[in-house]
Design a protein around this motif. Structure first.
Motif, PDB file in Angstrom:
ATOM      1  N   ILE A 122      35.596  22.499  66.251  1.00  0.00           N
ATOM      2  CA  ILE A 122      35.256  23.004  67.581  1.00  0.00           C
ATOM      3  C   ILE A 122      34.207  22.057  68.145  1.00  0.00           C
ATOM      4  CG2 ILE A 122      34.259  24.908  68.899  1.00  0.00           C
ATOM      5  CD1 ILE A 122      35.195  26.782  66.655  1.00  0.00           C
ATOM      6  N   ARG A 123      34.521  21.358  69.221  1.00  0.00           N
ATOM      7  CA  ARG A 123      33.619  20.363  69.803  1.00  0.00           C
ATOM      8  C   ARG A 123      32.669  21.018  70.805  1.00  0.00           C
ATOM      9  NH1 ARG A 123      34.478  15.776  66.641  1.00  0.00           N
ATOM     10  NH2 ARG A 123      36.720  15.484  66.345  1.00  0.00           N
ATOM     11  N   GLY A 167      24.790  17.659  64.986  1.00  0.00           N
ATOM     12  CA  GLY A 167      25.363  17.498  63.661  1.00  0.00           C
ATOM     13  C   GLY A 167      26.659  18.263  63.542  1.00  0.00           C
ATOM     14  N   ASP A 168      27.176  18.322  62.334  1.00  0.00           N
ATOM     15  CA  ASP A 168      28.372  19.099  62.019  1.00  0.00           C
ATOM     16  C   ASP A 168      27.933  20.341  61.242  1.00  0.00           C
ATOM     17  OD1 ASP A 168      30.066  17.183  63.160  1.00  0.00           O
ATOM     18  OD2 ASP A 168      30.195  16.056  61.292  1.00  0.00           O
ATOM     19  N   TRP A 169      28.257  21.513  61.773  1.00  0.00           N
ATOM     20  CA  TRP A 169      27.804  22.775  61.189  1.00  0.00           C
ATOM     21  C   TRP A 169      29.001  23.653  60.859  1.00  0.00           C
ATOM     22  CZ3 TRP A 169      22.738  22.873  60.066  1.00  0.00           C
ATOM     23  CH2 TRP A 169      21.885  22.046  60.808  1.00  0.00           C
ATOM     24  N   PHE A 170      28.999  24.215  59.651  1.00  0.00           N
ATOM     25  CA  PHE A 170      30.113  25.050  59.208  1.00  0.00           C
ATOM     26  C   PHE A 170      30.067  26.407  59.920  1.00  0.00           C
ATOM     27  CE2 PHE A 170      32.755  26.206  55.224  1.00  0.00           C
ATOM     28  CZ  PHE A 170      33.859  25.543  55.740  1.00  0.00           C
ATOM     29  N   PHE A 171      31.245  26.926  60.238  1.00  0.00           N
ATOM     30  CA  PHE A 171      31.418  28.216  60.921  1.00  0.00           C
ATOM     31  C   PHE A 171      32.587  28.899  60.237  1.00  0.00           C
ATOM     32  CE2 PHE A 171      33.547  30.647  64.366  1.00  0.00           C
ATOM     33  CZ  PHE A 171      32.516  31.506  64.711  1.00  0.00           C
ATOM     34  N   LEU A 209      27.569  31.417  61.319  1.00  0.00           N
ATOM     35  CA  LEU A 209      27.366  30.089  61.891  1.00  0.00           C
ATOM     36  C   LEU A 209      26.171  29.446  61.216  1.00  0.00           C
ATOM     37  CD1 LEU A 209      27.859  27.847  64.014  1.00  0.00           C
ATOM     38  CD2 LEU A 209      26.396  29.162  65.586  1.00  0.00           C
ATOM     39  N   HIS A 210      26.360  28.257  60.680  1.00  0.00           N
ATOM     40  CA  HIS A 210      25.273  27.523  60.035  1.00  0.00           C
ATOM     41  C   HIS A 210      24.371  26.873  61.090  1.00  0.00           C
ATOM     42  CE1 HIS A 210      27.005  26.886  55.739  1.00  0.00           C
ATOM     43  NE2 HIS A 210      27.579  27.950  56.293  1.00  0.00           N
ATOM     44  N   VAL A 248      34.554  23.691  61.785  1.00  0.00           N
ATOM     45  CA  VAL A 248      33.321  22.926  61.874  1.00  0.00           C
ATOM     46  C   VAL A 248      32.931  22.858  63.342  1.00  0.00           C
ATOM     47  CG1 VAL A 248      32.208  20.696  61.525  1.00  0.00           C
ATOM     48  CG2 VAL A 248      33.851  21.551  59.835  1.00  0.00           C
ATOM     49  N   VAL A 249      31.737  23.360  63.671  1.00  0.00           N
ATOM     50  CA  VAL A 249      31.189  23.214  65.016  1.00  0.00           C
ATOM     51  C   VAL A 249      30.510  21.852  65.056  1.00  0.00           C
ATOM     52  CG1 VAL A 249      29.532  24.093  66.695  1.00  0.00           C
ATOM     53  CG2 VAL A 249      30.928  25.692  65.358  1.00  0.00           C
ATOM     54  N   SER A 250      31.102  20.936  65.809  1.00  0.00           N
ATOM     55  CA  SER A 250      30.695  19.532  65.770  1.00  0.00           C
ATOM     56  C   SER A 250      30.158  19.092  67.127  1.00  0.00           C
ATOM     57  CB  SER A 250      31.889  18.652  65.375  1.00  0.00           C
ATOM     58  OG  SER A 250      31.532  17.288  65.350  1.00  0.00           O
ATOM     59  N   TYR A 251      28.924  18.591  67.135  1.00  0.00           N
ATOM     60  CA  TYR A 251      28.343  18.051  68.358  1.00  0.00           C
ATOM     61  C   TYR A 251      28.971  16.694  68.671  1.00  0.00           C
ATOM     62  CZ  TYR A 251      24.545  21.522  68.497  1.00  0.00           C
ATOM     63  OH  TYR A 251      23.813  22.686  68.592  1.00  0.00           O
TER      64      TYR A 251
END
Length: 672
Positions: free
Chosen positions: A405-406, A468-472, A429-430, A487-490
């Motif tokens: 998810i961007r 960063g890349d954060w696990f969801f 959400l991390h 992955v919630v990715s910036y």
């Protein structure tokens, strides 16, 4: 002038960090044989225990934690659940932090930016279920806003004597012995006893499989590693209990005979105090509650598994024991219970003795509104799955099918979570707190994990402020393992950036086999499977000398099956047969689930023949089922089977039945 200000600000940050208290811990992860539920089994311990030690800090401290992997063949990891920390310290292997290989040590170093009750656990495979978890307490600099006389940490967890990998394989295969062990297997007999036959048939009419509240039968439930224990508390004292649900796949009702519980914090941050009689805790959530010790004895604080299969207790105070009241078991046959999430959205509470989490009552101490003027990104995420095949996903796709998810830094992000399944899902959400939009306006509480009930909805929103890349993911461990993650990715300056995901989560394959062996015939299947694919064999073998046959017959299909959704799949393969002097042939077909949970299939072969088949299983009691199958083949004509199976153990049962070709017989069933 601006550059001077920035330089001074940076210097102050460095100076503050330099004077921050450094608190150090060593965590040793090792394998040892223990007997927490009466049977010696290999487990994973942290510093020799389950759970691991409580890590205590004060807001503003710097944590230095050395994690030593003493396992012989497995890598490990440690995630600091709920803590806001630098992305490389988040502890998700491959995604943010290197896996900690056997015989090595990884040092985590991060500032404690917030106070509250949190926890840590492995994020490698199914190690969390085997014992790699513990608690974290971060005290506020100025002290707690709600004072107490005593302070205790209570880590709630579930325990199985089985290998979690075997559990995962059984779930993928659709075996339901765990429901039988818990007494939650739905049947005609059970529906009749509670006056819910209409609900039973209505559910089947709409093609909804039977509901359960937990996937796994557990041998024990623990509070701080014990089924029962005692806490110090004198009459009149106010005791803060820091509750942590570290269960792998169990929601807990927390209730007590000591009177109302006062919630003062949820997932770490404080909330306006609110009293509850019964608290449903989703997996991975934390709550701080205040209990006042009554006069005249010892009072039970009980954590009851949501599915009613067991509980753990601590006793507060001394003297005559006062047990907590029993939690009534859920009536899983009733449609109104299955639609509890939908009722909640309408403001209704269909079962006040078994409440949903107290989200509507939670109110932050101050405003939690997101920055005004920032662009808003809204994304609907439908929670989807198939209990029978054990696929769990977002928007119908697993992590391996759609990983990312961007988002952009500086945005406000809103996720609309819509649960299309009949199970609860604790979504985590991390690296962020999110606002849980719960009717409290600008005082919406901050959380890191939220329960989404069956057929229910939740809205969460957060400021995208930590790149960063954060696990969801769903924090029900086996759901995450089955693909319910993103992955919630910036967005970065690299348009080709792709998150690094643990290869173990890349749609692994599992093997399984099941069938019947009778004195007249054998039929069954053996296969390897992942989320979408089956590679296996189906067999139907008759023995000579039976009522309708004077020679051995066989039909064996070697096939590839492709799963599309809970109601539709396809098959391609090759058939080896000697029935009616037929020749071996290529086959292809489709399988479709009809109303009433009837399975239908149509198969065409390279010899120009077609086969139509219909099958149905009817659960008569917890262990006894009727199995029926009828088919018409343009080459072999009509065939049918009707029989019964009685489940004896997890792997074996007794069968008897009549086959249109092979006659009457009896024997046993197996599943591995």
């Amino acid at each position: 002038m601006k550059k001077l200000f920035v330089a001074c600000f940076a210097f102050l940050i460095i100076l503050t960090q330099a004077h921050a208290k450094v608190v150090e811990y060593d965590l040793v992860i090792a394998e040892q044989e223990i007997s927490p539920a009466g049977k010696p089994v290999p487990a994973l311990t942290v510093n020799g225990g389950i759970p691991g030690p409580t890590l205590r800090f004060t807001e503003g401290d710097t944590a230095v934690i050395r994690v030593h992997n003493k396992l012989k063949t497995e890598s490990t990891s440690t995630h600091w659940h709920g803590l806001l920390l630098p992305n490389p310290m988040d502890g998700v292997p491959y995604l943010t932090t290197p896996p900690i290989e056997p015989g090595t040590t990884f040092t985590f170093r991060f500032p404690l930016k917030q106070s509250g009750t949190y926890w840590y656990h492995s994020h490698t495979g199914l190690q969390e279920q085997r014992g790699v978890y513990g608690s974290i307490v971060v005290l506020p600099k100025a002290g707690e806003s709600v004072r107490s006389d005593r302070d205790h940490v209570l880590v709630l967890s579930d325990w199985t004597n089985r290998n979690p990998k075997t559990i995962m394989r059984s779930l993928m295969a659709g075996y339901d012995y765990d429901a039988i062990k818990k007494g939650n297997k739905q049947s005609l007999d059970g529906a009749a006893k509670v006056g819910a036959l209409g609900d039973y048939f209505e559910r089947e009419k709409t093609r909804i499989p039977p509901m359960d509240l937990s996937d796994v039968y557990y041998d024990a439930f623990f509070i701080n590693g014990k089924t029962t224990s005692r806490l110090v508390g004198k009459p009149g004292e106010k005791v803060r209990l820091r509750l942590i649900n570290a269960g792998a796949s169990t929601y807990f009702y927390v209730h007590t005979s000591a009177g109302p519980m006062k919630i003062v914090a949820a997932d770490g941050p404080p909330v306006e105090p609110v009293k509850v009689e019964n608290l449903l805790m989703g997996i991975a959530e934390t709550y701080d509650i205040i209990v006042t010790v009554p006069e005249g004895g010892s009072y039970e604080i009980r954590a009851t598994a949501q599915d009613g299969s067991g509980h753990a207790s601590v006793w507060l105070g001394e003297g005559t024991e006062h047990p907590a009241p029993e939690i009534p078991k859920a009536n899983l046959y009733k449609m109104d219970y299955m639609l509890a999430g939908a009722f909640e959205a309408l403001g209704d509470a269909p079962d006040s003795d078994r409440p949903l989490p107290p989200y509507r009552k939670l109110r932050a101490l101050s405003s939690t509104t997101l920055p005004k003027g920032a662009p808003l990104r809204t994304k609907e995420l439908r929670l989807t799955g198939d209990m029978e095949r054990y696929i769990w996903s977002f928007n119908g796709k697993t992590l391996s099918e759609d990983s990312t998810i961007r988002i952009k830094k500086g945005e406000n992000v809103r996720f609309e979570l819509v649960n299309d399944t009949m199970m609860h899902h604790p979504i985590h959400l991390h690296g962020h707190f999110f606002r849980l939009v719960n009717g409290q306006g600008d005082r919406s509480p901050l959380k890191h994990t939220v329960d989404v009930p069956p057929m229910g909805k939740r809205t969460i929103e957060f400021e995208a402020n930590d790149e960063g890349d954060w696990f969801f993911h769903c924090h029900l461990l086996y759901h995450m393992e089955a693909g319910m993650a993103r992955v919630v990715s910036y967005e970065t300056s690299d348009p080709n950036h792709e998150p690094s995901i643990d290869p173990a989560l890349n749609d692994p394959y599992y093997w399984m086999a099941s069938g019947i062996v009778q004195n007249n015939m054998s039929m069954g299947m053996a296969k390897i499977m992942n989320a979408r694919n089956d590679f296996g064999v189906l067999w139907d073998v008759g023995y000579g000398g039976m009522e309708h046959s004077d020679e051995n017959t066989y039909e064996v299909d070697a096939y590839w099956g492709r799963y599309f959704n809970p109601n539709f799949s396809t098959l391609l393969g090759y058939r080896f047969t000697n029935e009616d002097d037929a020749e071996d042939r290529f086959i292809g077909g489709v399988r479709y689930r009809l109303s009433g949970l009837f399975w239908s299939s149509l198969t065409l072969d390279s010899e120009g023949d077609a086969r139509v088949e219909m099958a149905k299983a009817v659960q008569l009691t917890q262990r006894l089922s009727f199995l029926g199958n009828v088919e018409y083949d343009t080459n072999t004509q009509f065939d049918w089977y009707a029989g019964f199976e009685y489940v004896l153990t997890r792997n074996f049962g007794l069968t008897t039945g009549y086959d249109g070709t092979h006659g009457f017989g009896g024997g046993f069933s197996f599943r591995f």
